[in-house]
Every structure is written in C-alpha cells, then in structure tokens.
Write an enzyme that holds these catalytic residues in place. Structure first.
Site, PDB file in Angstrom:
ATOM      1  N   CYS A  81       0.869  -1.172  -0.017  1.00 19.05           N
ATOM      2  CA  CYS A  81       0.026  -0.103  -0.058  1.00 19.05           C
ATOM      3  C   CYS A  81       0.816   1.336  -0.080  1.00 19.05           C
ATOM      4  CB  CYS A  81      -1.064   0.019   1.048  1.00 19.05           C
ATOM      5  SG  CYS A  81      -0.811  -0.826   2.700  1.00 19.05           S
ATOM      6  N   ARG A 120       7.605 -11.253   5.161  1.00 16.68           N
ATOM      7  CA  ARG A 120       7.341 -10.678   6.488  1.00 16.68           C
ATOM      8  C   ARG A 120       8.012 -11.736   7.328  1.00 16.68           C
ATOM      9  NH1 ARG A 120       0.495  -9.698   5.840  1.00 16.68           N
ATOM     10  NH2 ARG A 120       0.800  -8.106   4.198  1.00 16.68           N
ATOM     11  N   GLN A 127       0.988 -10.787  -3.507  1.00 16.54           N
ATOM     12  CA  GLN A 127      -0.602 -10.692  -2.983  1.00 16.54           C
ATOM     13  C   GLN A 127      -0.897 -10.148  -4.465  1.00 16.54           C
ATOM     14  OE1 GLN A 127       0.103  -7.725  -0.039  1.00 16.54           O
ATOM     15  NE2 GLN A 127      -1.100  -8.930   1.177  1.00 16.54           N
ATOM     16  N   ASP A 149      -2.531  -7.782  -5.250  1.00 14.48           N
ATOM     17  CA  ASP A 149      -3.207  -6.634  -4.376  1.00 14.48           C
ATOM     18  C   ASP A 149      -3.532  -5.661  -5.025  1.00 14.48           C
ATOM     19  OD1 ASP A 149      -3.392  -5.372  -1.979  1.00 14.48           O
ATOM     20  OD2 ASP A 149      -1.396  -5.150  -1.571  1.00 14.48           O
ATOM     21  N   HIS A 164      -5.114  -1.335  -4.625  1.00 13.52           N
ATOM     22  CA  HIS A 164      -5.798  -0.327  -3.699  1.00 13.52           C
ATOM     23  C   HIS A 164      -6.576   0.497  -4.505  1.00 13.52           C
ATOM     24  CE1 HIS A 164      -2.271  -2.072  -1.862  1.00 13.52           C
ATOM     25  NE2 HIS A 164      -2.972  -1.685  -0.671  1.00 13.52           N
ATOM     26  N   LYS A 198     -12.075  -5.157   8.336  1.00 12.69           N
ATOM     27  CA  LYS A 198     -11.876  -5.687   7.153  1.00 12.69           C
ATOM     28  C   LYS A 198     -12.692  -6.848   7.017  1.00 12.69           C
ATOM     29  CE  LYS A 198      -8.244  -8.633   8.918  1.00 12.69           C
ATOM     30  NZ  LYS A 198      -6.919  -9.511   8.773  1.00 12.69           N
ATOM     31  N   HIS A 247      -8.465  -1.652   0.633  1.00 13.03           N
ATOM     32  CA  HIS A 247      -7.338  -2.623   0.125  1.00 13.03           C
ATOM     33  C   HIS A 247      -8.084  -3.879  -0.180  1.00 13.03           C
ATOM     34  CE1 HIS A 247      -4.160  -0.435   3.026  1.00 13.03           C
ATOM     35  NE2 HIS A 247      -5.101   0.277   3.207  1.00 13.03           N
TER      36      HIS A 247
END
Length: 694
Positions: free
Chosen positions: A373, A402, A420, A422, A424, A507, A553
């Site tokens: 992000c 991570r 991911q 991902d 946004h 979420k 997200h």
RNA sequence: GCCACCGUAGCUCAGUGGUAGAGCACACCCUUGGUAAGGGUGAGGUCGAGGGUUCAAUCCCCUUCGGUGGCUCCA
C-alpha cells in the site's frame, strides 16, 4: 410435579423428581440402553440429573434420528474419554498435574504438567491406551457430586494443584457457588476430577478411542505462563466410526498440498534459499500464471490499472504508513547503506544502539516491503486528482516479505515471501459502499469459477480496548459500518470478530479450511480511512476544495502462494484443464503410429495447448498409468486405426475408460474451447457418456 | 520463538556400535505392445551439518540447520 415435553411434542407427567435415565426407561428399554446423556431445555446434562420442574427433554444417543452420528453424543464420549485418559496417564506418570481437558471438533485433549523429565512420548501411547482400555472394561460409573465453593476450594488446596485451584477460582468469579466433581466410580475410592460435566453414564460407554498426538501449550494460552504438555486423543461410539475417521485422516493426507506439490513437482522450498521462501517450478508457475491471467482479465473489466513497484522502500515511507517501527518484529530487519554502516561501525555503535537509532529515525535505511500500500499511495499522490477521476484503482501482483515465526512456517500456506494479488482503490466517500461491493463481486467470481463454495466470511472489527490501531474512532465507526453492510449484502452468513481488524481499518475476510482442518484466510477487503490521513492524500472536489479520499485494500486470492496451496488441496492435485500444467498427453501405441502422434502434438501446440508426447519404450498400459499419476486432464491415444481415420482415442482423468474416438479437428476445437472458457464447456461433454462397461 | 517427534539413494521407507538395503524413478538392452505397472542389466549414498564419547559412530551425547504436529503469533 414436573411435566416433561419430549422432542415429538408428547408430554409425560412425573409426580416427584425424576431423571432423564428414568424417563428413557419409561419410554423403552432400547432407549434406556442407548442413552448417553440428555438435553434439558436444550442444555446438555448427565442422565442422572434431577428433574423437578417442567421442561423439554431429549435423550442423547450415539445416533441421532436421521442416523447420523450425534454431535452431543460425541461431546459426551470425548469429554468422558479425556477423564479416562487423564486417569491412565496419572497412573503411569505419578505426579502429573491436570489442567484442562475439553472435547474438540476432532476428539479431545488434556493439558497436563508433568514433573521434570517425566512427560510421556509417543512411544508411551500404547501403554496409555492399554491402561485406558482397562478403565473402560471396568465400566465404572461417572459419579457427580457437588461441594459448596468453600469446601471444594479447601479440598483442591489440600490436593495442591494450582491449575485446578485456578480453574475453580475462575468458576467462582463466574458466579458458581458450588463446585462439581466427577469420580470415575465411587467418590473417595476412585479417581476424580474437578469438572463441570456432563459425562456418559459409565466408562464402558466409550466405544472406541485412540491417543493421537502430543504437543505443547501454554497455561491459559499465555506464553509467559507455565508450559504444559497437551495430549490429544479421539473417541467414538463404535470402533468402525473410529476406523472410518482414521481412514479419512489418511485420505486427507494424500491431498496435502505439500505432498502433492512434491509429487506433481509444482513448487520447491529449499533450505539453502531459506525457510518460507517458495521456489515455483515450471509446472507450478503455469498454475500461478493462469490464475494471474484470469484475475488480470477480471480487473481490466472492472476498471483497474496495472502498476509495478519495487520490493524495497525507504524506512521513512514505512514510518509514515505506521508499519515501522510498530511492526518491526514481523519484518525482515532494515537494510542499511554501506556508507552509513561504515560510519556507525567507526563510531562503535552497538546493535542495540543501532536498533534504537533506526526506530527513532536518526539512522535511515530500506525495508523489504511488508505491504504494497505505501508504494501505491505514492503513485496516487504523484499527480493531482479530480473528483471526476475517482475511483482510482491500482493493481499489482506485489511481492511482500514478512518475518513469520519459524515454528509457524510451512508449505505454501504460511511463508515469509509471498505475492499478493493486491490492489488499492482510492475512492470518494460516497463511492465506498459501491466499490466494496465491486470487490466482493470479484471474490465471488473467482471462488465461483474455481468451484470453491466452502468458505466463510468474517468481518474483522477493532478491539476498542487495544492501542494497536491508528486513526480516530469516528472514521473507524464509519468503516466498520461499511464493512458490515457489504458483508450483509453478500447473502452469506458471516461472523463479526472483535480484534480481527487490520491496524489501519476493519476488513472482510474470506476463510477456507485445509485438509487437516486448519483455517486459512484467503481474500480480504479492507476499508481504510487512516492511511489517507497519514499520507495527507487529497483530491479536488466539485467545490474546488481538497477532499480526503478513502482507501480500500483488497486481495481476492490473498496471496498466490497460499491460494495455490489451498487450490491444490481443493482439486486434490487434479487441476481443471485451464490450470493444468500439462493439459493433453499424446500416447502412440507403437513406433508405427508415432508419426501421426507427432502430428497431433504439433497441432495441439499450434493451438496454444500445453501438450506432450510419451513415445517411451513402455506398454500403453504403463504409459496411461504414468499420465494418470500426473493427473493430466486428457490423454490422446493413437494407433494405426486412429491414424487412418484421423481421430484420437480419448481418455479423461478420473474416468477409468476409453471415452471413444474423437476426430482430430473436434479435439483441437474442443480442448481450445475448454481452455478459453475456463471449463465452462468441456471436451468430455462432447463424448457420449461411457456406458456401464465402456 | 516454545514443546515433542523426525532427517538414510531423485521419491517413499527398512536397518545396524564394526563405513548400508528395498520398492519406485533413472540409464542401457530385449520387447512394437490398443487403454492403470512386460522382462533383464546397471548406475546411484561423506546415512542433514559440526563437535564429543569410543579401538571403532549412520546408530550414543551435545550443538546447529531443516521438516512435521501442536502452542503462541499472523499489520
């Protein structure tokens, strides 16, 4: 005087007190014999529980009315078996203190504290089971008795187990004025345990059991407290049920993505590369690539824009976002530049000192990105935006890193580096609800295409007593309400869980189970009013004033690694054609038909089909077997007869028969169509269904 | 990170205080076979790594790396 209403609606009146056992006997000797417990006004009880008032009553027996295994019966059997196991272990391992022994979905466990070095090992299971078998054979009654809290506490003090005393204290705090104990036999003469109950009437009613595994746990789940040994077991009403359960476990193990991943050569995790760092092999990369193409197409339709960002970024970026130093324990340590490192070394800076200076910002560095992000935010903020442009939807298959605890890493489901799917979304406040719904539609499309219907939805809310969240509570309230409303609109049952929110916002998570029953979060949609504030984002409104966008997200797959892991188990390694690493294998009967086989292969490849040929020196049978072990969707077997007629003999994975002859053109069109339609139409459907004996 | 268990050929696994074995896979030969394992021969291992005990360690002990099951954690 008590009037008892039975499940069929009939009633029975008893002039004085009675027990479920008595009622069962009055209904019939068969029921009395089968009874394990009872439900009084819906609450599970012992058969010996006294009834002195009007109530509804149902008798719990091993099989419920529809012939299925009764969940309440299993609860009673397993909870009782936990006692039997505890008694057996205490006999074999004197000095063992008991802590807590509940039934669980798959059986039961008992947490125990063993004297130093006296803990059992898996080698002791047979001895424990033998001891349990004796207790079961003795068929001793579970006898409940109660003591006033004060007397009960005095008794526990005398016995000296701090764990049981603590259990009792908590029961007392929860309002219990009496403690109940269960003796396996006669109180005073036999083994007993502080326990809320209920239990089966006697040890002999535990039909079949097994001690299954050994693990460690923490007292009250707190790692700063005593470390306990947790002994797991399972129990069923009958031996065939236990055996069926064990068989299912064995079957499930064959679907394990770690086993199949190795067998089908889909991915490799190499100790030289590092724990939790996945190497995608060519075959596995095909699966991943197909999934990425699938989602990219869907994203394009929904108005997303593709971006690419680097794997690292400056610490300051993550200081602004709040990731660093707040979550530094779950990140790889910062990367420091050569010059800075040399300067610090010259100053004699200690490691602790360095950590402090990094945290304070006095020393700068780079971080392997823990999330995408911040990068996407900087892309959004790199140019001005009008309210007319909104929403801006930036998508990336972004790889993040991570630092997961070593004991938690495993297979593809929990890794340290993952990609991911991902995106946004930077939206106006009036667009939040609609955009969240758009995200959910995407998740539904993906799960629907893949036939994954066995998921649950969880709305993660903040824990208002915790300080780990950023942002003001008015924004949190708005975001939580948007999530709740969106989840409601899905028409799927969902749970709301406090404390499950991300640190910047609430979420909606999609959770699936793996073959051994563990739950994994896949897709997630998060509403975020906070990062736009931290990064001071704005767009120009119709009023020509700066307005704050809201961020969403979302990652419908979660991570490619975890998703493929779950998918391998979902399909048991037998991917549908569009995902299969190898889609069609051509098998010539002998050298005489190899020329035609090569022609078929070339034609398939020309259509973009992942096809191979096995012209090996083996019999057809052996080559069919080899192909089915790789779970290849279609086999095109060709011999002289097929060559002359310009057809192939088709076999499909999972159907143990020749589906018949298919003209080459129809094979090419059919396979292409099945591929492009992602299985909506199949070649199999073109073939007349195989008869009982094809 | 914590506790328990495990680590032997590419894979699945047996085995022993005196430097190792099977099946499958692999290579070569024979077989040219019509729908889930044709036959033969052969190659392949510093028994995860480091240290210790011992005349001798793959085996016993310690450390370490990795895996599995739980626990804890998971922005």
């Amino acid at each position: 005087m008590a009037t008892i209403t039975l499940p069929d609606g009939s009633t029975r009146a008893y002039p004085t007190t009675t027990t479920p056992q008595q009622v069962a006997s009055d209904i019939g000797p068969g029921l009395a014999k089968a009874a394990l417990g009872a439900k009084i006004d819906g609450i599970l009880c012992d058969l010996s529980t006294e009834i002195s008032r009007d109530c509804s009553l149902s008798i719990v027996t091993p099989k419920s009315r529809d012939g299925r295994v009764d969940a309440d019966a299993l609860f009673l059997i397993r909870h009782s078996c936990a006692h039997v196991m505890a008694e057996a272990i205490q006999r074999l391992h004197p000095g063992t203190m008991l802590v807590y022994g509940p039934p669980i979905d798959t059986g039961f466990y008992y947490d125990m504290a063993f004297p130093d070095g006296r803990a059992p090992s898996t080698d002791d299971f047979a001895a424990i089971e033998a001891e349990m078998a004796k207790i079961v054979a003795e068929n001793r009654p579970f006898t409940r008795y109660e003591l006033p809290a004060q007397d009960g506490m005095a008794k526990l003090q005398k016995e000296g187990s701090k764990f049981k005393i603590d259990n009792a204290q908590r029961a007392q705090e929860a309002g219990s004025s009496v403690f109940s104990f269960y003796a396996t036999g006669t109180p005073g003469a036999h083994w007993e345990d502080l326990c809320r109950g209920p239990h089966v009437p006697a040890t002999g009613r535990i039909g079949a059991f097994k001690v299954t595994s050994l693990a460690s746990s923490y007292w009250k789940g707190d790692e700063s407290l005593d470390r306990l040994t947790r002994v797991y077991g399972t129990a069923f009403a009958t031996k065939p049920e236990l055996e069926e359960y064990l068989r299912q476990i064995e079957e499930a193990k064959k679907r394990d993505h770690r086993v199949l991943g190795k067998q089908l050569r889909l991915f490799h995790i190499d100790e030289m590369v590092g724990q939790g760092l996945v190497l995608w092999t060519p075959r596995g990369s095909v699966v991943r690539q197909e999934l990425q193409s699938f989602i990219s197409e869907a994203l394009k339709e929904q108005g997303y824009q593709q971006v690419f960002t680097p794997h690292i970024g400056k610490l300051d970026l993550y200081r602004t976002s709040g990731h660093f130093p707040f979550y530094r324990e779950s990140q790889y340590p910062p990367i420091i530049e050569h010059d800075a490192l040399a300067r610090l070394a010259a100053e004699g800076c200690s490691c602790a000192d360095l950590a402090n200076r990094l945290a304070s910002g006095e020393v700068d560095g780079y971080l392997l990105k823990p999330m995408n992000c911040p990068h996407h935010i900087r892309i959004f903020d790199s140019e001005p935006h009008s309210y007319r442009d909104m929403p801006v939807r930036l998508a990336e298959f972004g790889t993040v890193y991570r630092w997961e605890q070593s004991g938690e890493i495993g297979g593809l489901t929990r890794v340290r580096g993952f990609t991911q799917d991902d995106a946004h979304l930077f939206v106006r406040e009036d667009q939040v609800a609609e955009e969240v719904l758009g995200c959910l539609a995407l998740v539904k499309l993906i799960f629907g295409t893949l036939g994954m219907n066995d998921y649950r939805v969880r709305v993660g809310l903040r824990d208002t007593t915790s300080d780990k969240y950023v942002g003001d509570s008015a924004n949190w309230d708005k975001a939580e309400e948007a999530c709740r409303a969106a989840a409601k609109s899905l028409g799927v049952p969902f749970s709301q869980e406090v404390g499950e929110a991300a640190f910047y916002g609430p979420k909606i998570d999609f959770v699936v189970r793996d073959v051994i029953g563990r739950s994994w979060q896949l897709g997630t949609v998060q509403v975020d009013y906070n990062l736009p504030v931290r990064f001071n984002l704005s767009y120009t409104g119709a009023d020509n004033k700066a307005h704050r966008p809201v961020m969403i997200h979302r990652a419908p797959f979660g991570s490619m690694e975890r998703f493929v892991g779950v998918l391998i188990e979902h399909f048991a390694g037998a991917f549908p054609l569009w995902l299969a690493p190898e889609q069609v294998r051509v098998i010539p009967i002998s050298d005489k038909s190899e020329g035609y086989a090569q022609e078929v292969l070339a034609a398939l490849k020309a259509r973009g089909i992942r096809a191979t040929i096995d012209a090996g020196n083996e019999r057809v049978q052996a080559r069919i077997r080899d192909a089915s072990e790789l779970k290849i969707p279609y086999l095109a077997i060709v011999g002289p007869r097929d060559r002359d007629a310009r057809v192939v003999s088709l076999r499909a994975f999972g159907i143990d028969a020749n589906l018949g002859e298919l003209p080459l053109d129809r094979l090419l069109d059919g396979v292409s169509d099945e591929y492009r339609s992602r299985g909506a139409r199949t070649v199999r459907a073109l073939m007349s269904p195989p008869g009982p004996r094809a």
